[in-house]
Design a protein around this motif. Structure first.
Motif, PDB file in Angstrom:
ATOM      1  N   LYS A  37       0.820  -1.212   0.000  1.00  0.00           N
ATOM      2  CA  LYS A  37       0.000   0.000   0.000  1.00  0.00           C
ATOM      3  C   LYS A  37       0.853   1.260   0.000  1.00  0.00           C
ATOM      4  O   LYS A  37       2.015   1.226   0.356  1.00  0.00           O
ATOM      5  CB  LYS A  37      -0.907   0.016   1.245  1.00  0.00           C
ATOM      6  CG  LYS A  37      -1.774  -1.203   1.423  1.00  0.00           C
ATOM      7  CD  LYS A  37      -2.690  -1.448   0.258  1.00  0.00           C
ATOM      8  CE  LYS A  37      -3.538  -2.696   0.463  1.00  0.00           C
ATOM      9  NZ  LYS A  37      -4.104  -3.175  -0.817  1.00  0.00           N
ATOM     10  N   ILE A  38       0.237   2.366  -0.376  1.00  0.00           N
ATOM     11  CA  ILE A  38       0.891   3.679  -0.309  1.00  0.00           C
ATOM     12  C   ILE A  38       0.192   4.492   0.767  1.00  0.00           C
ATOM     13  O   ILE A  38      -1.019   4.701   0.695  1.00  0.00           O
ATOM     14  CB  ILE A  38       0.794   4.416  -1.654  1.00  0.00           C
ATOM     15  CG1 ILE A  38       1.492   3.616  -2.755  1.00  0.00           C
ATOM     16  CG2 ILE A  38       1.404   5.814  -1.533  1.00  0.00           C
ATOM     17  CD1 ILE A  38       1.302   4.192  -4.141  1.00  0.00           C
ATOM     18  N   GLY A  39       0.930   4.955   1.768  1.00  0.00           N
ATOM     19  CA  GLY A  39       0.317   5.708   2.863  1.00  0.00           C
ATOM     20  C   GLY A  39       0.810   7.142   2.953  1.00  0.00           C
ATOM     21  O   GLY A  39       0.106   7.998   3.451  1.00  0.00           O
ATOM     22  N   GLN A  98      -7.458  -4.435  12.219  1.00  0.00           N
ATOM     23  CA  GLN A  98      -8.676  -3.616  12.253  1.00  0.00           C
ATOM     24  C   GLN A  98      -8.954  -3.118  10.839  1.00  0.00           C
ATOM     25  O   GLN A  98      -9.561  -3.841  10.071  1.00  0.00           O
ATOM     26  CB  GLN A  98      -8.584  -2.513  13.311  1.00  0.00           C
ATOM     27  CG  GLN A  98      -8.632  -3.096  14.725  1.00  0.00           C
ATOM     28  CD  GLN A  98      -8.781  -2.054  15.815  1.00  0.00           C
ATOM     29  OE1 GLN A  98      -9.384  -1.002  15.636  1.00  0.00           O
ATOM     30  NE2 GLN A  98      -8.240  -2.358  16.991  1.00  0.00           N
ATOM     31  N   CYS A  99      -8.484  -1.964  10.448  1.00  0.00           N
ATOM     32  CA  CYS A  99      -8.809  -1.509   9.096  1.00  0.00           C
ATOM     33  C   CYS A  99      -7.984  -2.238   8.052  1.00  0.00           C
ATOM     34  O   CYS A  99      -8.360  -2.306   6.892  1.00  0.00           O
ATOM     35  CB  CYS A  99      -8.641   0.001   8.955  1.00  0.00           C
ATOM     36  SG  CYS A  99      -6.958   0.545   8.559  1.00  0.00           S
ATOM     37  N   PHE A 101      -5.018  -1.537   6.691  1.00  0.00           N
ATOM     38  CA  PHE A 101      -4.163  -0.876   5.717  1.00  0.00           C
ATOM     39  C   PHE A 101      -2.686  -0.973   6.069  1.00  0.00           C
ATOM     40  O   PHE A 101      -1.835  -1.016   5.192  1.00  0.00           O
ATOM     41  CB  PHE A 101      -4.585   0.597   5.565  1.00  0.00           C
ATOM     42  CG  PHE A 101      -4.225   1.184   4.238  1.00  0.00           C
ATOM     43  CD1 PHE A 101      -3.167   2.084   4.116  1.00  0.00           C
ATOM     44  CD2 PHE A 101      -4.934   0.839   3.102  1.00  0.00           C
ATOM     45  CE1 PHE A 101      -2.833   2.636   2.886  1.00  0.00           C
ATOM     46  CE2 PHE A 101      -4.605   1.381   1.864  1.00  0.00           C
ATOM     47  CZ  PHE A 101      -3.561   2.283   1.754  1.00  0.00           C
ATOM     48  N   CYS A 136      -5.162   2.389  14.147  1.00  0.00           N
ATOM     49  CA  CYS A 136      -6.360   1.739  14.660  1.00  0.00           C
ATOM     50  C   CYS A 136      -6.138   0.948  15.943  1.00  0.00           C
ATOM     51  O   CYS A 136      -6.975   0.960  16.826  1.00  0.00           O
ATOM     52  CB  CYS A 136      -6.923   0.749  13.643  1.00  0.00           C
ATOM     53  SG  CYS A 136      -7.518   1.461  12.109  1.00  0.00           S
TER      54      CYS A 136
ATOM     55  N   ALA B  20      -8.013  -7.885   0.198  1.00  0.00           N
ATOM     56  CA  ALA B  20      -8.979  -6.810   0.437  1.00  0.00           C
ATOM     57  C   ALA B  20      -8.712  -5.670  -0.534  1.00  0.00           C
ATOM     58  O   ALA B  20      -7.570  -5.277  -0.733  1.00  0.00           O
ATOM     59  CB  ALA B  20      -8.850  -6.321   1.877  1.00  0.00           C
ATOM     60  N   TYR B  22      -8.915  -1.872  -1.554  1.00  0.00           N
ATOM     61  CA  TYR B  22      -9.084  -0.485  -1.151  1.00  0.00           C
ATOM     62  C   TYR B  22      -9.194   0.354  -2.417  1.00  0.00           C
ATOM     63  O   TYR B  22      -8.880  -0.117  -3.520  1.00  0.00           O
ATOM     64  CB  TYR B  22      -7.887  -0.033  -0.300  1.00  0.00           C
ATOM     65  CG  TYR B  22      -7.705  -0.832   0.980  1.00  0.00           C
ATOM     66  CD1 TYR B  22      -7.050  -2.061   0.973  1.00  0.00           C
ATOM     67  CD2 TYR B  22      -8.195  -0.357   2.201  1.00  0.00           C
ATOM     68  CE1 TYR B  22      -6.890  -2.790   2.143  1.00  0.00           C
ATOM     69  CE2 TYR B  22      -8.022  -1.082   3.378  1.00  0.00           C
ATOM     70  CZ  TYR B  22      -7.369  -2.295   3.339  1.00  0.00           C
ATOM     71  OH  TYR B  22      -7.205  -3.024   4.501  1.00  0.00           O
ATOM     72  N   GLU B 181      -4.670   5.081   5.321  1.00  0.00           N
ATOM     73  CA  GLU B 181      -5.101   5.205   3.921  1.00  0.00           C
ATOM     74  C   GLU B 181      -5.661   6.607   3.700  1.00  0.00           C
ATOM     75  O   GLU B 181      -6.616   7.010   4.365  1.00  0.00           O
ATOM     76  CB  GLU B 181      -6.200   4.176   3.599  1.00  0.00           C
ATOM     77  CG  GLU B 181      -6.642   4.237   2.137  1.00  0.00           C
ATOM     78  CD  GLU B 181      -8.067   3.755   1.912  1.00  0.00           C
ATOM     79  OE1 GLU B 181      -8.881   3.792   2.869  1.00  0.00           O
ATOM     80  OE2 GLU B 181      -8.377   3.364   0.766  1.00  0.00           O
ATOM     81  N   THR B 182      -5.101   7.336   2.736  1.00  0.00           N
ATOM     82  CA  THR B 182      -5.569   8.702   2.499  1.00  0.00           C
ATOM     83  C   THR B 182      -6.920   8.699   1.789  1.00  0.00           C
ATOM     84  O   THR B 182      -7.422   7.674   1.351  1.00  0.00           O
ATOM     85  CB  THR B 182      -4.566   9.494   1.643  1.00  0.00           C
ATOM     86  OG1 THR B 182      -4.383   8.812   0.387  1.00  0.00           O
ATOM     87  CG2 THR B 182      -3.225   9.628   2.345  1.00  0.00           C
ATOM     88  N   THR B 230     -11.995   0.160   3.772  1.00  0.00           N
ATOM     89  CA  THR B 230     -11.593   1.510   4.166  1.00  0.00           C
ATOM     90  C   THR B 230     -10.479   1.453   5.201  1.00  0.00           C
ATOM     91  O   THR B 230     -10.639   0.809   6.244  1.00  0.00           O
ATOM     92  CB  THR B 230     -12.831   2.268   4.697  1.00  0.00           C
ATOM     93  OG1 THR B 230     -13.697   2.517   3.591  1.00  0.00           O
ATOM     94  CG2 THR B 230     -12.466   3.589   5.351  1.00  0.00           C
ATOM     95  N   GLY B 231      -9.375   2.120   4.887  1.00  0.00           N
ATOM     96  CA  GLY B 231      -8.174   2.052   5.729  1.00  0.00           C
ATOM     97  C   GLY B 231      -8.143   3.092   6.815  1.00  0.00           C
ATOM     98  O   GLY B 231      -7.248   3.934   6.863  1.00  0.00           O
ATOM     99  N   GLY B 232      -9.141   3.037   7.708  1.00  0.00           N
ATOM    100  CA  GLY B 232      -9.180   3.995   8.815  1.00  0.00           C
ATOM    101  C   GLY B 232      -9.991   5.224   8.439  1.00  0.00           C
ATOM    102  O   GLY B 232     -10.048   5.620   7.278  1.00  0.00           O
ATOM    103  N   MET B 476     -15.124   0.096   9.006  1.00  0.00           N
ATOM    104  CA  MET B 476     -13.949   0.940   8.795  1.00  0.00           C
ATOM    105  C   MET B 476     -12.801   0.506   9.700  1.00  0.00           C
ATOM    106  O   MET B 476     -11.896   1.269   9.993  1.00  0.00           O
ATOM    107  CB  MET B 476     -14.297   2.419   9.022  1.00  0.00           C
ATOM    108  CG  MET B 476     -15.071   2.726  10.273  1.00  0.00           C
ATOM    109  SD  MET B 476     -15.369   4.502  10.392  1.00  0.00           S
ATOM    110  CE  MET B 476     -16.381   4.573  11.865  1.00  0.00           C
ATOM    111  N   GLY B 477     -12.878  -0.756  10.142  1.00  0.00           N
ATOM    112  CA  GLY B 477     -11.846  -1.294  11.007  1.00  0.00           C
ATOM    113  C   GLY B 477     -12.376  -1.604  12.390  1.00  0.00           C
ATOM    114  O   GLY B 477     -11.794  -2.377  13.129  1.00  0.00           O
TER     115      GLY B 477
END
Lengths: 166, 773
Positions: A37-39, A98-99, A101, A136, B20, B22, B181-182, B230-232, B476-477
């Protein structure tokens, strides 16, 4: 454009890419490996973590011109065709997701740690994960998962444990 | 029954294996990339927009405000926010001026460089004080985006009778959600150009439709929203994504192609909504025994350029202003001021972190003035069942305030350590302190909001005996996709693996209200139990007809119908029979408050929430007085939530919320200059890492809420509310300085400790009277 030859998840490949193309974009867009992923795009959050020649690297900071001859492992590379890798299983059972990502980066950071140090202390674990941000979980169950994984890892290094989960 | 069990979450495997999806993992053929071109001034008029001749504009799509077919209006509350700068006026750095779309990101960048916008800068109101002074008029006649008053009893009389009066002022700053996640969105136009589908990372699919609907010439039903993994979110994806929905939809409908917009981190930090900074003044009167007689609170929130959700954030903060205390005389005045800065809006806690920071830290002073330790003070003054809150709400049930306090005090050895640290030698360089706080959090929308929303959710019978949860709330987590099936499975008495959750797609699920306000378990879960009852009743009728008996002869037990003559029909079989007879597959129920809930929005009094959850936290800190670094050595928190549907997931929420709160209290600071945020990336806006986690004890307590699903109330936000004042009080004890502002960064602490007098503000050895147990 330049030609680079490198290995991704055990498969050798040759690509023609601009020398400054980021590894994370090569993985996600050119190779369709979207688990990474890209954060943040600047090496701060660790969501783009991959393993390069045994060490964790933020793939958003690694340009193509530095990839020649390297061996890269992404989350797709450690996920078995069926079931879960022991580290993934430990994360599942300890409630560390949790989420999700941060998870690809976290799992690889954990793997890189356990490959080097199969019995890390809690402090070792926290240090190894300090480059992977999670917003999270508060990291509590993630650290527990890596501790749990280190116990499984000792016995079943590289083997799949557990049944496939939903 | 799966309620009460720590079932592993159902979506973990997909997230762990990278399957998953996104929003940035989704690609459409011939998609364009979209970009927002933004103002660089805090307040300015646009003089000219020029598309430079150095660039071939036929290759890209441009979109300006005058091209909007509907109204350039974000459809929420104050109706003051445009999607693109309106009437050539920009009101904050980063305000969107126009949109661009291009086939590649590189071309987009090139195009942006060739957009030349000239501005005429205007005076900007960069603080609430400047806003009050009307340095710039941004909203209405007086820049007040919303204001409230709470009046209970007679504060003047209360202060007259008070033996002691204590005052204090407290400040909090911005907080950035920093979801990993933006923000991201893809708009896909309908082939006929009379509708659009939005794929994205967001909390509220129906808000996407509601908040963008004014932009278009087609009806709202033609706006479909599909939430991906959804990443947060933490409130940052509650309303703000609707802006991206608007930008991408406008571009996509013009281009007749999908448009994808993913924010870079810096763009996200700078431009997405933030937590409201606050200044809160307290004046508190006590009787001779230390009982609260009068509380007067004045709250100012910084709303940024547009109100967005500020009216409701202020409402919640106002209701929390007097804390979890029983006080007969109360006066609260609150307001949120418009400023020429990035709009502030929803963030986990929603006004309560600010309010409880102020009141709980203030009570540390108040307790001291009364000669009581913090525990004894709370024993004397915390609300109990049967008391009335500051808004006059009778606490009829489910009040875990004292239980949470006792639990954390015992687990953390609070009294023993408080006394010990009080007696520390002044020469000690590394010093410890311990602090406590107690909070509440009401789940659901404030007042009668839930009766206005009329959230709908339900269950659908699907082939092969499967049941689908139909709800418009999102994962959303937090674990919704696991917890709601647990509730449904338990209500239906069927195995959990027979239940799944329908995709969060407005074309497939009803509007259950938004995924906010800690309401999903308590409100939507409740509606599912109602739908389950309707479903079982309908199946009973079908089974009775099928068996040729009266429905009264059937009872439902252990997941099946038993007839008086002993014949049994499993749920699976009953569903098959029901559907074969042409019965309805979907059972949708609708939420309404228990009938005794009554809130007067005009007077701002009455029942603010159907139920409150309660929490207490003890923070023990160690301060190095030379480096001014604060280390939390132990954190103990007890959260009373009615019923822990999935204790493991509850713990996860608490652990995560606590760490966000520690960031809020100690290290997360957003600085700005001339209306521009200075720390725009994760290098300079620092959030806690794995090395910043203290040893943490999480205690879950349950005081059944009679109208909740299996007794459950809300949890999601409370962990973030219940921490900062305990940390601040602990630092006060450790250092002897008065904390009035968070975050307590080493720089701030250094300034406080180095500018104080020669020990004049340090704690004396005044004896602390411990209260009666």
């Amino acid at each position: 454009m330049m030609q680079i030859r490198f290995t991704v998840n055990g498969t050798e490949m040759t690509l023609q890419v601009p020398p400054d193309r980021r590894l994370v974009d090569i993985l996600r867009e050119d190779l369709g490996l979207t688990a990474t992923k890209i954060g943040c795009g600047e090496g701060e959050c660790g969501a783009c973590t991959v393993i390069v020649d045994g060490k964790t690297v933020d793939s958003c900071l690694l340009p193509a011109c530095q990839l020649e001859g390297r061996s890269i492992t992404t989350l797709e590379g450690i996920t078995p065709a069926e079931g879960l890798h022991p580290i993934q299983q430990a994360f599942m059972e300890q409630g560390a997701v949790q989420c999700g990502f941060c998870i690809p980066g976290m799992v690889l950071a954990a793997k890189a740690l356990l490959d080097q140090n199969p019995s890390p202390s809690e402090g070792d674990i926290r240090t190894a994960l300090s480059g992977n941000l999670c917003r999270c979980t508060g990291y509590v169950k993630i650290v527990k998962a890596v501790e749990d994984a280190s116990r499984r890892y000792g016995c079943e290094k590289g083997e799949v444990v557990g049944v496939e989960s939903r | 029954m799966s309620v009460g069990k720590s079932i592993p979450r159902v979506d973990a495997a997909d997230k762990l294996t990278g399957k998953a999806q996104y929003i940035d993992d989704l690609y459409f053929p011939d998609q364009l990339y979209g970009m927002v071109v933004r103002s660089t001034h805090p307040c300015a008029d646009i003089e000219e927009i020029r598309f430079g001749g150095e660039f071939d504009w036929s290759r890209v799509v441009t979109f300006t405000a005058d091209e909007i077919e509907g109204e350039n209006l974000f459809n929420i509350f104050n109706m003051d926010a445009p999607f693109l700068a309106r009437n050539r006026r920009t009101n904050h750095v980063g305000e969107p001026v126009l949109l661009l779309a291009a086939p590649t990101r590189a071309m987009l960048e090139e195009a942006r460089k060739s957009v030349h916008i000239s501005y005429h800068p205007l005076p900007a109101a960069l603080t609430p004080e400047e806003s009050v002074a009307r340095k710039q008029l941004i909203y209405g006649e007086d820049n007040v985006q919303r204001s409230y008053q709470v009046n209970k009893g007679d504060v003047d009389e209360g202060f007259r009778r008070a033996a002691r009066v204590i005052e204090g002022v407290y400040r909090t700053g911005y907080q950035e959600h920093a979801y990993i996640e933006t923000q991201g969105m893809i708009a896909v136009p309908d082939a006929d150009g009379q509708g659009v589908t939005l794929y994205g990372t967001f909390q509220c699919p129906y808000y996407i439709r509601k908040e963008t609907q004014k932009l278009f010439s087609f009806p709202p039903e033609k706006i479909r929203a599909v939430q991906l993994c959804t990443g947060g979110a933490f409130g940052g994806k509650e309303h703000y994504p609707s802006f991206l929905a608007g930008y991408t939809a406008l571009l996509a409908l013009k281009a007749r192609k999908p448009v994808k917009m993913i924010y870079e981190r810096e763009e996200d930090i700078e431009n997405s909504t933030k937590r409201h900074p606050s200044v809160i003044r307290h004046r508190t009167g006590l009787d001779a025994e230390g009982r609260l007689l009068a509380m007067e609170v004045d709250i100012t929130f910084d709303g940024g350029a547009y109100a967005i959700a500020s009216p409701v954030v202020l409402a919640r903060g106002t209701i929390a202003a007097c804390g979890a205390y029983n006080c007969p005389n109360v006066k609260v005045r609150s307001r949120v001021m418009a400023t020429n800065k990035v709009p502030t809006s929803a963030f986990r806690g929603f006004g309560a972190p600010q309010a409880f920071f102020a009141v709980e830290l203030h009570m540390a002073r108040v307790a001291e003035a009364a000669g009581l330790d913090p525990y004894a003070f709370r024993q004397l003054n915390l609300l109990r069942e049967g008391d009335r809150t500051a808004t006059g709400q009778l606490l009829r049930y489910s009040v875990g305030s004292h239980k949470t306090l006792e639990a954390v005090a015992e687990k953390s050895r609070f009294l023993e350590l408080h006394r010990k640290y009080q007696a520390q030698s002044p020469e000690q360089a590394v010093r410890r302190g311990i602090g406590v706080c107690t909070v509440f959090h009401g789940a659901g929308f404030t007042g009668m909001g839930e009766n206005v929303i009329k959230g709908r959710a339900g269950l659908g019978l699907r082939p092969a005996g499967r049941v689908s949860v139909l709800c418009g709330t999102t994962e959303m987590g937090q674990g919704m996709r696991t917890v709601l099936p647990q509730i449904a499975a338990s209500a239906l008495q069927i195995p959990l693996d027979g239940i799944s959750v329908e995709k969060s797609d407005t074309s497939l699920v009803p509007d259950s209200g938004p995924t906010v306000a800690s309401r999903t378990t308590m409100i939507v879960g409740k509606v599912l139990t109602m739908a389950a009852a309707d479903l079982l009743e309908a199946l009973k009728i079908s089974v009775a007809a099928h068996l040729g008996v009266s429905a009264d002869d059937l009872t439902y037990e252990n997941g099946g119908y038993r007839a008086k003559d002993g014949r049994t029909t499993s749920f699976h079989e009953a569903a098959r029979v029901h559907l074969a007879r042409g019965g309805d597959a979907d059972f949708i129920a609708q939420y309404a408050h228990p009938p005794f809930i009554n809130w007067d929005d005009k007077e701002f009094e009455g029942d603010a929430y159907a139920a409150f959850s309660w929490a207490s936290t003890v923070a023990e800190v160690e301060v190095d007085t030379e480096t001014c670094e604060v280390k939390v050595v132990r954190l103990t928190t007890a959260q009373e939530i009615g019923k822990a549907i999935n204790p493991g997931l509850c713990e996860g929420q608490v652990e995560g919320g606590v760490l966000q709160a520690l960031g809020y209290a100690l290290i997360e600071e957003m600085k700005s200059r001339e209306g521009r945020i200075l720390n725009r990336n994760l290098t300079t806006y620092i959030v806690p890492t794995a090395m910043d986690v203290p040893p943490m004890d999480v205690i879950l307590l349950e005081e059944e809420y009679p109208h909740g699903p299996f007794g459950a109330k809300g949890l999601g936000e409370m962990p973030l509310v219940a921490v900062a004042p305990a940390v601040a009080a602990a630092v006060e004890q450790a250092t002897g300085v008065r904390i009035q502002e968070i975050p307590i960064t080493p720089e701030r602490l250094f300034e406080l400790t180095s500018t104080r007098g020669s020990g004049s503000e340090a704690r004396t050895s005044e004896p602390i009277r411990t209260g009666v147990r």
